[in-house]
Design a protein around this motif. Structure first.
Motif, PDB file in Angstrom:
ATOM      1  N   GLU A 177       0.995  -1.119  -0.047  1.00 15.35           N
ATOM      2  CA  GLU A 177      -0.055   0.031   0.133  1.00 15.35           C
ATOM      3  C   GLU A 177       0.813   1.106   0.170  1.00 15.35           C
ATOM      4  N   PRO A 178       0.449   2.146  -0.787  1.00 17.94           N
ATOM      5  CA  PRO A 178       1.509   3.371  -0.960  1.00 17.94           C
ATOM      6  C   PRO A 178       1.217   4.259   0.431  1.00 17.94           C
ATOM      7  N   ASP A 179       0.272   3.982   1.344  1.00 17.41           N
ATOM      8  CA  ASP A 179       0.155   5.194   2.287  1.00 17.41           C
ATOM      9  C   ASP A 179       0.485   4.527   3.549  1.00 17.41           C
ATOM     10  N   MET A 180       1.048   3.340   3.867  1.00 15.92           N
ATOM     11  CA  MET A 180       1.452   2.455   4.971  1.00 15.92           C
ATOM     12  C   MET A 180       2.903   1.620   4.727  1.00 15.92           C
ATOM     13  N   GLU A 181       3.715   1.530   5.907  1.00 13.27           N
ATOM     14  CA  GLU A 181       4.701   0.701   5.658  1.00 13.27           C
ATOM     15  C   GLU A 181       4.789   0.097   7.003  1.00 13.27           C
ATOM     16  N   VAL A 182       5.656  -1.169   7.043  1.00 12.09           N
ATOM     17  CA  VAL A 182       5.932  -2.020   8.066  1.00 12.09           C
ATOM     18  C   VAL A 182       7.139  -1.492   8.662  1.00 12.09           C
ATOM     19  N   VAL A 183       7.324  -1.107   9.782  1.00 15.70           N
ATOM     20  CA  VAL A 183       8.700  -0.651  10.321  1.00 15.70           C
ATOM     21  C   VAL A 183       8.936  -1.413  11.434  1.00 15.70           C
ATOM     22  N   GLY A 184       8.456  -2.538  11.570  1.00 16.70           N
ATOM     23  CA  GLY A 184       9.071  -3.755  12.402  1.00 16.70           C
ATOM     24  C   GLY A 184       8.351  -4.915  12.663  1.00 16.70           C
ATOM     25  N   GLU A 185       9.012  -6.080  12.961  1.00 19.40           N
ATOM     26  CA  GLU A 185       8.197  -7.188  13.565  1.00 19.40           C
ATOM     27  C   GLU A 185       8.570  -7.834  14.907  1.00 19.40           C
ATOM     28  N   ALA A 186       7.518  -8.237  15.753  1.00 19.48           N
ATOM     29  CA  ALA A 186       7.920  -8.638  17.076  1.00 19.48           C
ATOM     30  C   ALA A 186       7.340 -10.036  17.097  1.00 19.48           C
ATOM     31  N   SER A 187       7.862 -10.869  17.814  1.00 19.87           N
ATOM     32  CA  SER A 187       7.585 -12.312  17.939  1.00 19.87           C
ATOM     33  C   SER A 187       6.905 -12.391  19.420  1.00 19.87           C
ATOM     34  N   ASP A 188       7.040 -11.426  20.231  1.00 22.77           N
ATOM     35  CA  ASP A 188       6.332 -11.543  21.498  1.00 22.77           C
ATOM     36  C   ASP A 188       6.058 -10.059  21.847  1.00 22.77           C
ATOM     37  N   GLY A 189       5.307  -9.938  23.202  1.00 26.39           N
ATOM     38  CA  GLY A 189       4.696  -8.778  23.580  1.00 26.39           C
ATOM     39  C   GLY A 189       5.610  -7.745  24.096  1.00 26.39           C
ATOM     40  N   ALA A 190       6.613  -8.184  24.819  1.00 23.84           N
ATOM     41  CA  ALA A 190       7.751  -7.401  25.279  1.00 23.84           C
ATOM     42  C   ALA A 190       8.540  -6.700  23.981  1.00 23.84           C
ATOM     43  N   GLN A 191       8.988  -7.608  23.271  1.00 23.27           N
ATOM     44  CA  GLN A 191       9.370  -7.080  21.884  1.00 23.27           C
ATOM     45  C   GLN A 191       8.827  -5.946  21.203  1.00 23.27           C
ATOM     46  N   ALA A 192       7.274  -6.215  21.235  1.00 26.38           N
ATOM     47  CA  ALA A 192       6.313  -5.469  20.420  1.00 26.38           C
ATOM     48  C   ALA A 192       6.047  -3.931  21.118  1.00 26.38           C
ATOM     49  N   VAL A 193       6.264  -3.898  22.637  1.00 27.27           N
ATOM     50  CA  VAL A 193       6.469  -2.670  23.171  1.00 27.27           C
ATOM     51  C   VAL A 193       7.769  -2.032  23.099  1.00 27.27           C
ATOM     52  N   LEU A 194       8.969  -2.449  23.074  1.00 26.53           N
ATOM     53  CA  LEU A 194      10.191  -2.032  22.733  1.00 26.53           C
ATOM     54  C   LEU A 194      10.171  -1.318  21.323  1.00 26.53           C
ATOM     55  N   THR A 235      -0.671  -4.706  25.163  1.00 25.73           N
ATOM     56  CA  THR A 235      -1.487  -3.536  24.997  1.00 25.73           C
ATOM     57  C   THR A 235      -1.511  -2.587  26.126  1.00 25.73           C
ATOM     58  N   ARG A 236      -1.770  -3.338  27.488  1.00 20.56           N
ATOM     59  CA  ARG A 236      -1.823  -2.516  28.529  1.00 20.56           C
ATOM     60  C   ARG A 236      -0.397  -1.652  28.874  1.00 20.56           C
ATOM     61  N   MET A 237       0.518  -2.188  28.575  1.00 20.87           N
ATOM     62  CA  MET A 237       1.981  -1.263  28.760  1.00 20.87           C
ATOM     63  C   MET A 237       2.011  -0.147  27.634  1.00 20.87           C
ATOM     64  N   ILE A 238       1.561  -0.562  26.510  1.00 17.29           N
ATOM     65  CA  ILE A 238       1.712   0.651  25.354  1.00 17.29           C
ATOM     66  C   ILE A 238       0.519   1.602  25.947  1.00 17.29           C
ATOM     67  N   SER A 239      -0.761   1.290  26.266  1.00 16.33           N
ATOM     68  CA  SER A 239      -1.786   2.372  26.748  1.00 16.33           C
ATOM     69  C   SER A 239      -1.247   3.028  27.718  1.00 16.33           C
ATOM     70  N   ALA A 240      -0.607   2.639  28.691  1.00 13.22           N
ATOM     71  CA  ALA A 240      -0.227   3.343  29.942  1.00 13.22           C
ATOM     72  C   ALA A 240       1.032   4.068  29.892  1.00 13.22           C
ATOM     73  N   ASP A 241       1.690   4.155  28.545  1.00 10.60           N
ATOM     74  CA  ASP A 241       2.675   4.874  28.443  1.00 10.60           C
ATOM     75  C   ASP A 241       2.554   6.285  27.774  1.00 10.60           C
ATOM     76  N   ALA A 242       2.557   7.212  28.465  1.00 12.59           N
ATOM     77  CA  ALA A 242       2.020   8.517  27.947  1.00 12.59           C
ATOM     78  C   ALA A 242       2.689   8.931  26.618  1.00 12.59           C
ATOM     79  N   SER A 243       3.773   8.343  26.529  1.00  6.44           N
ATOM     80  CA  SER A 243       4.658   8.788  25.361  1.00  6.44           C
ATOM     81  C   SER A 243       4.186   8.164  24.096  1.00  6.44           C
TER      82      SER A 243
END
Length: 227
Positions: free
Chosen positions: A25-42, A67-75
């Motif tokens: 798709e011209p309007d999106m790109e994959v910037v990373g892949e994670a195999s578990d939640g901790a890596q996803a947050v990082l 998901t909870r970690m991401i939602s709780a991070d103000a940044s």
């Protein structure tokens, strides 16, 4: 603007398929892949992702915890999480919505539905899943909060801050209706609806429309119908 997408799934083959689809798709790109939640947050932090496609069941830190970690991070307040699930009816999904996810989508969805979900999530304009998901969310919430005693009194009190029109709009949002549909139902302009939605989100501390839906059900403003 290019939508930056992060893929979080423990199945490499599935991640590869999603990457090919998203990167086409011209309007999106994959910037990373994670195999578990901790890596996803990082990676969400490091790669400044806009939307995370999050699998629920992963080894170690699962998608719910991530998901909870991401939602709780103000940044990471701008990040939207779309839960991908193999099961159309899964108790983890409602927990994810409460944890801050913007919505969910079945892994068996059509490619167009997935791409649409990413765009809608990035825009924060509507619930992410197809029409059938509206009923699923209601059923999840009904199962999780069947008794009045289980309703969130703090959220119910916060509803008092809403104007009559904002409450009317919130009821319509909880029904899964778009701004255009709400405008037609209430006989106002879509811009007016958007203004009311934004004000309701600010007053209720909701990240997006999906969170407004959760608040509407948990506060008792809307009663789910289980068929």
């Amino acid at each position: 603007m290019t939508i930056r997408v992060l893929l979080a799934d423990d199945q490499a083959l599935l991640r590869s398929a999603f990457r090919v689809l998203v990167d086409s798709e011209p309007d999106m790109e994959v910037v990373g892949e994670a195999s578990d939640g901790a890596q996803a947050v990082l990676l969400t932090r490091e790669q400044r992702a806009d939307v995370v496609l999050m699998d629920i069941r992963m080894p170690g830190t699962d998608g719910l915890a991530a998901t909870r970690m991401i939602s709780a991070d103000a940044s990471l307040a701008h990040v939207r999480v779309v839960i991908l699930t193999t099961f159309e009816v899964d108790d983890y999904v409602v927990q994810s919505l409460r944890a801050g996810a913007s919505g969910f989508l079945g892994k068996g969805s059509e490619p167009e539905e997935l791409l649409s979900a990413i765009r809608v999530a990035a825009g924060g304009e509507a619930l992410l899943s197809p029409a059938a998901t509206k009923g699923l969310i209601a059923r999840f919430l009904a199962q999780g909060d069947a008794a009045d005693d289980d309703r969130d009194p703090a959220r119910a009190q916060r509803l008092a801050a809403l104007t009559v029109r904002e409450r009317e709009v919130l009821v319509q949002v909880a029904g899964g209706h778009s701004n255009d549909e709400i405008a037609e139902r209430l006989e106002v302009s879509p811009l007016t609806v958007k203004t009311h939605v934004n004000r309701a989100m600010a007053k209720l501390g909701a990240r997006d429309r999906a969170q407004l839906v959760v608040i509407a059900y948990e506060s008792g403003l809307v009663r789910p119908r289980v068929e």
